[in-house]
Design a protein around this motif. Structure first.
Motif, short mmCIF file in Angstrom:
data_model
loop_
_atom_site.label_atom_id
_atom_site.label_comp_id
_atom_site.label_asym_id
_atom_site.label_seq_id
_atom_site.Cartn_x
_atom_site.Cartn_y
_atom_site.Cartn_z
N ASN A 56 46.85 24.33 67.66
CA ASN A 56 46.79 22.86 67.70
C ASN A 56 45.88 22.32 68.80
N ALA A 57 45.52 23.14 69.79
CA ALA A 57 44.61 22.72 70.85
C ALA A 57 43.15 23.01 70.48
N GLY A 58 42.92 23.58 69.29
CA GLY A 58 41.56 23.88 68.86
C GLY A 58 41.03 25.23 69.28
N ASN A 59 41.91 26.09 69.80
CA ASN A 59 41.51 27.43 70.23
C ASN A 59 41.80 28.44 69.12
N PRO A 60 40.94 29.46 68.95
CA PRO A 60 41.22 30.50 67.95
C PRO A 60 42.54 31.19 68.24
N LEU A 61 43.28 31.51 67.18
CA LEU A 61 44.50 32.30 67.36
C LEU A 61 44.11 33.66 67.93
N LEU A 62 44.94 34.21 68.79
CA LEU A 62 44.63 35.47 69.46
C LEU A 62 45.16 36.67 68.67
N GLY A 63 44.55 37.82 68.91
CA GLY A 63 44.96 39.05 68.25
C GLY A 63 46.40 39.41 68.50
N SER A 64 46.94 39.01 69.65
CA SER A 64 48.33 39.32 70.00
C SER A 64 49.33 38.35 69.36
N ASP A 65 48.85 37.30 68.73
CA ASP A 65 49.72 36.27 68.16
C ASP A 65 50.15 36.67 66.75
N SER A 66 50.95 37.72 66.65
CA SER A 66 51.27 38.30 65.35
C SER A 66 52.19 37.42 64.50
N ASN A 67 52.76 36.36 65.05
CA ASN A 67 53.55 35.43 64.23
C ASN A 67 52.69 34.39 63.53
N ARG A 68 51.42 34.25 63.97
CA ARG A 68 50.57 33.21 63.39
C ARG A 68 49.22 33.74 62.90
N ARG A 69 48.74 34.84 63.42
CA ARG A 69 47.40 35.31 63.08
C ARG A 69 47.35 35.88 61.66
N PHE A 70 46.15 35.88 61.08
CA PHE A 70 45.93 36.42 59.74
C PHE A 70 46.10 37.92 59.75
N PHE A 71 46.73 38.44 58.69
CA PHE A 71 46.83 39.88 58.49
C PHE A 71 46.24 40.26 57.13
N GLU A 72 46.67 39.57 56.06
CA GLU A 72 46.19 39.86 54.70
C GLU A 72 46.68 38.77 53.75
N GLY A 73 46.29 38.88 52.49
CA GLY A 73 46.83 38.02 51.45
C GLY A 73 46.38 36.57 51.53
N ALA A 74 45.08 36.32 51.70
CA ALA A 74 44.56 34.96 51.81
C ALA A 74 44.74 34.18 50.51
N TRP A 75 45.01 32.87 50.64
CA TRP A 75 45.13 31.96 49.49
C TRP A 75 44.71 30.57 49.94
N LEU A 76 44.08 29.81 49.03
CA LEU A 76 43.71 28.44 49.36
C LEU A 76 44.15 27.52 48.23
N HIS A 77 44.76 26.40 48.60
CA HIS A 77 45.02 25.34 47.62
C HIS A 77 44.67 24.01 48.29
N LYS A 78 44.53 22.99 47.47
CA LYS A 78 44.14 21.68 47.97
C LYS A 78 45.20 20.68 47.55
N PHE A 79 45.63 19.86 48.51
CA PHE A 79 46.67 18.86 48.26
C PHE A 79 46.28 17.58 48.97
N ASN A 80 46.21 16.48 48.23
CA ASN A 80 45.86 15.17 48.78
C ASN A 80 44.59 15.21 49.63
N GLY A 81 43.57 15.92 49.13
CA GLY A 81 42.28 15.97 49.80
C GLY A 81 42.18 16.92 50.97
N LYS A 82 43.27 17.61 51.30
CA LYS A 82 43.31 18.53 52.44
C LYS A 82 43.35 19.97 51.90
N TYR A 83 42.64 20.87 52.58
CA TYR A 83 42.62 22.29 52.20
C TYR A 83 43.71 23.02 52.98
N TYR A 84 44.49 23.81 52.26
CA TYR A 84 45.60 24.58 52.83
C TYR A 84 45.27 26.06 52.69
#
Length: 190
Positions: A73-101
């Motif tokens: 939320n501060a605009g900083n890249p998620l860190l490698g140690s942030d295993s509760n939030r960082r990407f691991f696998e299984g990417a997906w994108l959908h769009k809702f009300n003009g916003k990309y998720y």
């Protein structure tokens, strides 16, 4: 690994892919393949999934793949140690009300997390959890709209009693709150 295609409102298609461990992002972090795993230090940005716009015939990339940046939320890249939030696998994108998720599995912490942005390329800002951990080692998902309602499809290993390699598919309604956030799904409660 785990490719997913998103079709935008203008008819452009984008391919999202990559993963850690089996997806080997850790062997491509320099831009060239290396024969050993290289992970970022705990204070360095996490490995990023990839995205590329597809050609009109959907048979090749229309551009070189680029990193999908996921920020806090501060605009900083998620860190490698942030295993509760960082990407691991299984990417997906959908769009809702003009916003990309952009949603994805955190892998070894077993969440499906999501981040939002204003472009299919990102950057995406982490917003929260779509799906709490399920039975089995990990879960993958997709989010689709059917007749004006949104649904989360995912897998777990409940039917096999927890055998990770024997997965079953489940679906539940996905709720976007009025502020655009996603109501977290707990597979054991919903």
């Amino acid at each position: 690994m785990d490719p997913a295609v998103f079709k935008d409102d203008d008819g452009s298609h984008y391919l999202y892919f990559g993963g850690i461990w089996g997806g080997q992002l850790q062997r491509w972090s320099s831009g060239s393949y290396v024969d050993e795993d290289k992970y970022p230090a705990s204070n360095e940005p996490a490995l990023s999934p990839k995205v590329a716009r597809l050609s009109d015939d959907l048979l090749q990339f229309a551009e070189a793949p680029r990193d999908v940046q996921i920020l806090d939320n501060a605009g900083n890249p998620l860190l490698g140690s942030d295993s509760n939030r960082r990407f691991f696998e299984g990417a997906w994108l959908h769009k809702f009300n003009g916003k990309y998720y952009f949603s994805y599995s955190t892998g070894d912490t077993h969440y499906i997390a999501y981040a939002t942005g204003d472009s299919p390329y990102g950057p995406f800002t982490h917003q929260g959890i779509v799906l709490m951990p399920v039975m089995g080692w990990t879960t993958h998902h997709s989010i689709v709209e059917v007749d004006g309602k949104w649904f989360l499809f995912y897998h777990d290993s409940e039917i096999s009693g927890g055998k990770t390699y024997l997965r079953n598919i489940k679906a539940t309604e996905l709720i976007h709150n009025e502020d655009g956030s996603i109501r977290t799904v707990d597979a054991y409660l919903n």
